[in-house]
Design a protein around this motif. Structure first.
Motif, mmCIF file in Angstrom:
data_model
loop_
_atom_site.group_PDB
_atom_site.id
_atom_site.type_symbol
_atom_site.label_atom_id
_atom_site.label_comp_id
_atom_site.label_asym_id
_atom_site.label_seq_id
_atom_site.Cartn_x
_atom_site.Cartn_y
_atom_site.Cartn_z
ATOM 1 N N CYS A 58 0.822 -1.209 0.000
ATOM 2 C CA CYS A 58 0.000 0.000 0.000
ATOM 3 C C CYS A 58 0.857 1.262 0.000
ATOM 4 C CB CYS A 58 -0.921 0.025 1.211
ATOM 5 S SG CYS A 58 -2.187 -1.223 1.118
ATOM 6 N N TYR A 86 -4.209 -8.858 4.012
ATOM 7 C CA TYR A 86 -3.806 -7.704 4.809
ATOM 8 C C TYR A 86 -5.001 -7.090 5.521
ATOM 9 C CZ TYR A 86 -2.107 -2.890 5.661
ATOM 10 O OH TYR A 86 -1.770 -1.674 6.215
ATOM 11 N N PRO A 88 -5.574 -3.746 7.504
ATOM 12 C CA PRO A 88 -4.981 -2.478 7.956
ATOM 13 C C PRO A 88 -5.473 -2.115 9.346
ATOM 14 C CG PRO A 88 -6.177 -2.214 5.880
ATOM 15 C CD PRO A 88 -6.543 -3.541 6.437
ATOM 16 N N ILE A 90 -7.363 0.310 10.267
ATOM 17 C CA ILE A 90 -8.817 0.487 10.196
ATOM 18 C C ILE A 90 -9.324 -0.508 9.161
ATOM 19 C CG2 ILE A 90 -10.657 2.084 9.564
ATOM 20 C CD1 ILE A 90 -8.593 4.313 10.410
ATOM 21 N N PRO A 91 -10.198 -1.446 9.551
ATOM 22 C CA PRO A 91 -10.610 -2.474 8.585
ATOM 23 C C PRO A 91 -11.253 -1.845 7.343
ATOM 24 C CG PRO A 91 -11.590 -2.855 10.765
ATOM 25 C CD PRO A 91 -10.840 -1.583 10.848
ATOM 26 N N PRO A 92 -10.843 -2.275 6.151
ATOM 27 C CA PRO A 92 -11.344 -1.656 4.915
ATOM 28 C C PRO A 92 -12.707 -2.216 4.527
ATOM 29 C CG PRO A 92 -9.737 -3.332 4.377
ATOM 30 C CD PRO A 92 -9.864 -3.328 5.873
ATOM 31 N N LEU A 93 -13.748 -1.765 5.214
ATOM 32 C CA LEU A 93 -15.068 -2.369 5.026
ATOM 33 C C LEU A 93 -15.993 -1.444 4.250
ATOM 34 C CD1 LEU A 93 -15.507 -3.613 8.688
ATOM 35 C CD2 LEU A 93 -14.646 -4.892 6.741
ATOM 36 N N TYR A 94 -16.711 -2.020 3.282
ATOM 37 C CA TYR A 94 -17.769 -1.273 2.598
ATOM 38 C C TYR A 94 -19.030 -1.421 3.442
ATOM 39 C CZ TYR A 94 -14.670 -1.191 -1.405
ATOM 40 O OH TYR A 94 -13.605 -0.985 -2.225
ATOM 41 N N LEU A 109 -11.630 -10.713 -5.737
ATOM 42 C CA LEU A 109 -10.579 -9.722 -5.957
ATOM 43 C C LEU A 109 -9.199 -10.388 -5.883
ATOM 44 C CD1 LEU A 109 -10.691 -6.657 -6.386
ATOM 45 C CD2 LEU A 109 -10.359 -6.366 -3.945
ATOM 46 N N GLU B 88 -13.757 5.934 -0.923
ATOM 47 C CA GLU B 88 -12.829 4.843 -0.587
ATOM 48 C C GLU B 88 -11.732 5.383 0.330
ATOM 49 O OE1 GLU B 88 -12.369 1.594 -1.974
ATOM 50 O OE2 GLU B 88 -13.822 1.557 -3.608
ATOM 51 N N GLN B 92 -11.355 4.670 4.354
ATOM 52 C CA GLN B 92 -10.148 3.837 4.481
ATOM 53 C C GLN B 92 -10.355 2.457 3.884
ATOM 54 O OE1 GLN B 92 -7.469 5.244 6.105
ATOM 55 N NE2 GLN B 92 -8.207 6.465 7.801
ATOM 56 N N THR B 93 -11.080 2.368 2.784
ATOM 57 C CA THR B 93 -11.243 1.068 2.133
ATOM 58 C C THR B 93 -10.269 0.888 0.975
ATOM 59 O OG1 THR B 93 -13.004 2.040 0.813
ATOM 60 C CG2 THR B 93 -13.676 0.746 2.702
ATOM 61 N N PRO B 95 -7.045 0.550 0.979
ATOM 62 C CA PRO B 95 -6.042 -0.514 1.161
ATOM 63 C C PRO B 95 -6.513 -1.888 0.673
ATOM 64 C CG PRO B 95 -6.074 0.875 3.089
ATOM 65 C CD PRO B 95 -7.202 1.344 2.207
ATOM 66 N N LEU B 97 -8.119 -2.543 -2.001
ATOM 67 C CA LEU B 97 -7.804 -2.611 -3.431
ATOM 68 C C LEU B 97 -6.303 -2.526 -3.663
ATOM 69 C CD1 LEU B 97 -10.649 -0.256 -4.708
ATOM 70 C CD2 LEU B 97 -10.599 -2.740 -4.754
#
Lengths: 248, 247
Positions: A58, A86, A88, A90-94, A109, B88, B92-93, B95, B97
């Motif tokens: 990243c 990975y 991070p 802060i969890p990369p959640l939609y 993905l 995004e 913080q989403t 990362p 991708l």
């Protein structure tokens, strides 16, 4: 497991990163073996997250090399990242997605095909204890469950290398115990690199510890070696503080 | 991979009540305009019948309808593109991708196609309403196709610009205002330019749409739209790559 020499799944050599004039990570090298949990320990601002961001692709390092399962992360990023999961800080959640849709997206993905995806999602839902909330919107979940979804996302494609940035932060004691058990299980087949500033966590789950102090690697050894470093055994905390230059 | 990201983008847009609200309002406006125009045309038809070479129903109805659609698209496209990359970043989403085995080109193209799909849905009623006239009369298919092609190219250029502006910031609202400011600025410079050979005309997407709108397929205009879209898509990809560089 055979007795063959330990296989390195992730190696980083002489990593360096600066933000402006400030050097955040300076000449850090580390290696992760298959089947081990490596803890990256350090005070706030020691460069833990920056290091993990670089290892996950990243963030580009200013200098140094990173290799994941034999692929150079900087020159062949797409091949290298196939072996990587990975989480991070802060969890990369939609937030608008449902849990199982989100995990399906994460699996696809990472290049799983449709048949593999269904099984992989079911497996990671089971492992992270998310079966009861699989139909819920992520935004409606509690912090602990969101953290679990973040971990599920990192392991859904069964990567060789799992990088977790403070995986147990914000969880209640029972959840912390569950996650620690999960991480220990994961280490049977994968290698896990996690960052933390909790010594108890290191003691509970890490085989080896790397201590970062002001961007430099200050200690590299087994958890037992840290406990016995420079004196009497079982002085994990005192030794950690001494290594990082704080008077115990 | 591109399809996966496009599909997620489209689903995320359709998952928001605001999108459906806009969709409904827009259909109402377009239908209102269509019916009003149709009524005016029917009123005028006896007089038109007495003129030689009078404008047909396509020129009288379809051209202004597409023109309105183009204007509305300019105002609405930034509202839908604003979240694409800015959100995004804010949530913080990104990362997810960045750490996945996909290139920034894939991410940008996926989002571009997802947004185009949504705009097709938004504007789909325009050709449907016009083609419904075929029940009672003959349409000028050449003029219709030129307009449709023009509208698609116009949408592509708006989405590409919106994506790039969205890639620049972490605030969706800033992205919307930024993209709208650029589009409105280009349009106002275009209609405000005094001379017909002013360079401002050449820069404005809506000016290049005019030829399509009157049924002319000008390769120069088509090339403008393609270049405009490609340039901003490349800039957006570059911005995502720079994310790795500057954190």
């Amino acid at each position: 497991m055979s007795d063959s020499p330990p296989e390195f799944t992730l190696t980083a050599r002489n990593l360096q990163r600066r933000f402006g004039a400030r050097i955040v990570v300076d000449d850090v090298s580390l290696a992760l073996r298959r089947g081990e949990v490596l803890g990256l320990l350090g005070h706030n601002g020691a460069g833990k997250s920056t290091t993990l961001q670089m290892l996950s692709g990243c963030l580009l390092p200013d200098g140094g090399e990173i290799e994941i399962c034999g692929n150079d992360l900087l020159r062949q990023p797409l091949q290298a990242k196939r072996h990587l999961g990975y989480l991070p800080e802060i969890p990369p959640l939609y937030r608008e997605m449902r849990v199982d849709d989100y995990l399906r997206f994460a699996a696809r993905l990472h290049r799983l095909n449709a048949a593999q995806t269904a099984a992989a999602v079911a497996e990671s839902l089971h492992r992270c204890g998310l079966e009861n909330v699989r139909q819920k919107r992520i935004g409606a979940l509690s912090k602990g469950y969101q953290q679990r979804v973040g971990i599920a996302q990192a392991i859904v494609h069964q990567p060789d290398v799992i990088i977790l940035d403070e995986p147990t932060v914000g969880l209640d004691p029972a959840q912390i115990r569950d996650i620690r058990t999960l991480i220990r299980e994961l280490a049977d087949h994968h290698s896990v690199l996690l960052s933390t500033h909790l010594l108890a966590e290191v003691e509970a789950i890490c085989d080896r510890v790397n201590i970062l102090h002001q961007g430099r690697l200050a200690f590299d050894g087994t958890t037992a070696a840290l406990a016995a470093h420079d004196g009497a055994p079982n002085e994990l905390e005192a030794n950690f503080l001494r290594i990082t230059g704080v008077k115990p | 991979m591109i399809r996966l990201i496009a599909w997620r983008e489209l689903r995320s847009l359709l998952g928001q009540p605001a999108s459906w609200f806009m969709l409904a309002i827009l259909q109402f406006i377009l239908a209102w305009f269509f019916l009003a125009r149709l009524e005016a045309f029917l009123d005028l038809q006896p007089q038109l019948a007495q003129i030689a070479n009078a404008p047909g129903v396509t020129a009288a109805l379809a051209a202004p309808m597409f023109n309105l659609a183009a204007l509305l698209l300019m105002l609405l496209a930034p509202i839908f593109t604003m979240r694409a990359l800015a959100e995004e970043r804010r949530n913080q989403t990104l990362p997810l991708l960045l750490a996945a085995p996909v290139s920034s080109a894939t991410v940008v193209l996926g989002k571009f196609i997802g947004l185009m799909g949504f705009l097709f849905l938004l504007m789909g009623s325009v050709p449907l309403m016009l083609y419904s006239l075929m029940l009672g009369t003959a349409l000028d298919h050449g003029l219709m196709l030129a307009n449709l092609l023009g509208l698609v190219l116009l949408a592509a250029s708006f989405v590409a610009l919106g994506l790039y502006v969205s890639a620049l910031t972490a605030q969706p609202v800033v992205a919307a205002i930024g993209a709208l400011a650029v589009l409105l600025g280009l349009w106002l410079a275009d209609i405000g330019a005094a001379t017909s050979d002013s360079p401002w005309h050449a820069l404005s997407p809506l000016h290049h749409f005019e030829a399509f709108n009157s049924g002319l397929l000008d390769s120069g205009d088509a090339v403008f739209f393609l270049l405009f879209s490609v340039v901003f898509l490349l800039l957006a990809m570059r911005r995502i790559d720079n994310n790795r560089r500057y954190g």
